[in-house]
Scaffold this motif. Sequence first.
Motif, PDB file in Angstrom:
ATOM      1  N   LEU A  26      37.527  45.449  51.016  1.00  0.00           N
ATOM      2  CA  LEU A  26      37.535  44.021  50.691  1.00  0.00           C
ATOM      3  C   LEU A  26      36.299  43.630  49.885  1.00  0.00           C
ATOM      4  N   VAL A  27      35.142  44.201  50.235  1.00  0.00           N
ATOM      5  CA  VAL A  27      33.922  43.919  49.472  1.00  0.00           C
ATOM      6  C   VAL A  27      34.053  44.421  48.043  1.00  0.00           C
ATOM      7  N   ALA A  30      36.349  42.147  46.139  1.00  0.00           N
ATOM      8  CA  ALA A  30      35.684  40.881  45.825  1.00  0.00           C
ATOM      9  C   ALA A  30      34.705  41.055  44.669  1.00  0.00           C
ATOM     10  N   PHE A  33      35.728  40.788  41.069  1.00  0.00           N
ATOM     11  CA  PHE A  33      35.903  39.442  40.509  1.00  0.00           C
ATOM     12  C   PHE A  33      34.574  38.698  40.384  1.00  0.00           C
ATOM     13  N   ASN A  34      33.466  39.406  40.597  1.00  0.00           N
ATOM     14  CA  ASN A  34      32.151  38.785  40.490  1.00  0.00           C
ATOM     15  C   ASN A  34      31.641  38.913  39.059  1.00  0.00           C
ATOM     16  N   TYR A  39      26.047  42.732  40.843  1.00  0.00           N
ATOM     17  CA  TYR A  39      26.466  42.228  42.145  1.00  0.00           C
ATOM     18  C   TYR A  39      25.507  41.186  42.712  1.00  0.00           C
ATOM     19  N   PHE A  43      28.185  34.399  44.627  1.00  0.00           N
ATOM     20  CA  PHE A  43      29.375  34.928  43.976  1.00  0.00           C
ATOM     21  C   PHE A  43      29.863  33.958  42.906  1.00  0.00           C
ATOM     22  N   PHE A  45      33.105  33.662  40.386  1.00  0.00           N
ATOM     23  CA  PHE A  45      34.414  34.236  40.082  1.00  0.00           C
ATOM     24  C   PHE A  45      34.590  34.456  38.579  1.00  0.00           C
ATOM     25  N   ASN A 234      35.289  49.094  39.937  1.00  0.00           N
ATOM     26  CA  ASN A 234      35.772  48.259  41.036  1.00  0.00           C
ATOM     27  C   ASN A 234      37.156  47.704  40.734  1.00  0.00           C
ATOM     28  N   THR A 238      40.491  48.718  42.777  1.00  0.00           N
ATOM     29  CA  THR A 238      41.234  47.682  43.486  1.00  0.00           C
ATOM     30  C   THR A 238      42.719  47.761  43.156  1.00  0.00           C
TER      31      THR A 238
END
Length: 261
Positions: A26-27, A30, A33-34, A39, A43, A45, A234, A238
């Motif tokens: 999940l991290v 997420a 989409f950062n 990182y 955050f 989007f 990432n 995903t």
Amino acid sequence: MSNRLLAHLGKAYLGLILFFLYAPILVMAAMSFNASEFYQLPFSFSTEWYERLWKNDEILEAAWRSVWIAVVVTVIATSLGTAASIALFRYEFPGKTVLQLLLFPPIAIPWLITGTAMLIFFFGIGLDRGTPAVIIGHAALALPYVIVVVTARLATFDRTLEEAARSLGASAWKVTMAVTVPWILPGIIAGGLFAFAVSFDQFVVSYFLSEPGDSTLPVLIYTSIRKGFTPEINAVSTIIIAVSMGIMLLAARYSNFGGEQ
């Protein structure tokens, strides 16, 4: 200790296991989409990394190669696995039990050992690294999964249906295609989905058997991380996880491992 307390402890334990398994995923999803490449928080989007991914020809070519190899492996493994399952179901012959038991070690043996053994074997028979070797290796890994799932579905099959069809004059091929296959079709679909997932997600065997510069997507992700990590990894990871989980959920839905649909 009351049963209610034990039930709560069991649920808490299960929740911790699920958290441990899915929190990193999940991290990662997420962070895909950062907007920050490093990182940074808070955050923000953004779909920038997915937009860059669709413009990355190297990743797209590796993804397409993984898909069509997985499709070919699915066809081969499902066809051979279904035929083997029906043969094991219908006929008795010396060594049948041993043969059935030998289906499970390839599933349990670490793929690192399997990949090394395949590389040595293919080198010994004169088959160079490349797409044919990758397809054969993936099919060999996927075949036991198909046989196990289809055999589980055959466990619910009523043999008298085949006997009735034969008594009406149907040939062995007609009985198979008109009676047996329709009954075990959910198992065949589930086995095919397992085969596709095993092939598409396979890294170790692909890494050993692929030619340099002609890698599958999991191998490309690994080499890209070694060169320098970018959030595009990432994004593609995903997508792979979403597709793989969808395939496995479909396989679980259709297989039911011999239970009623």
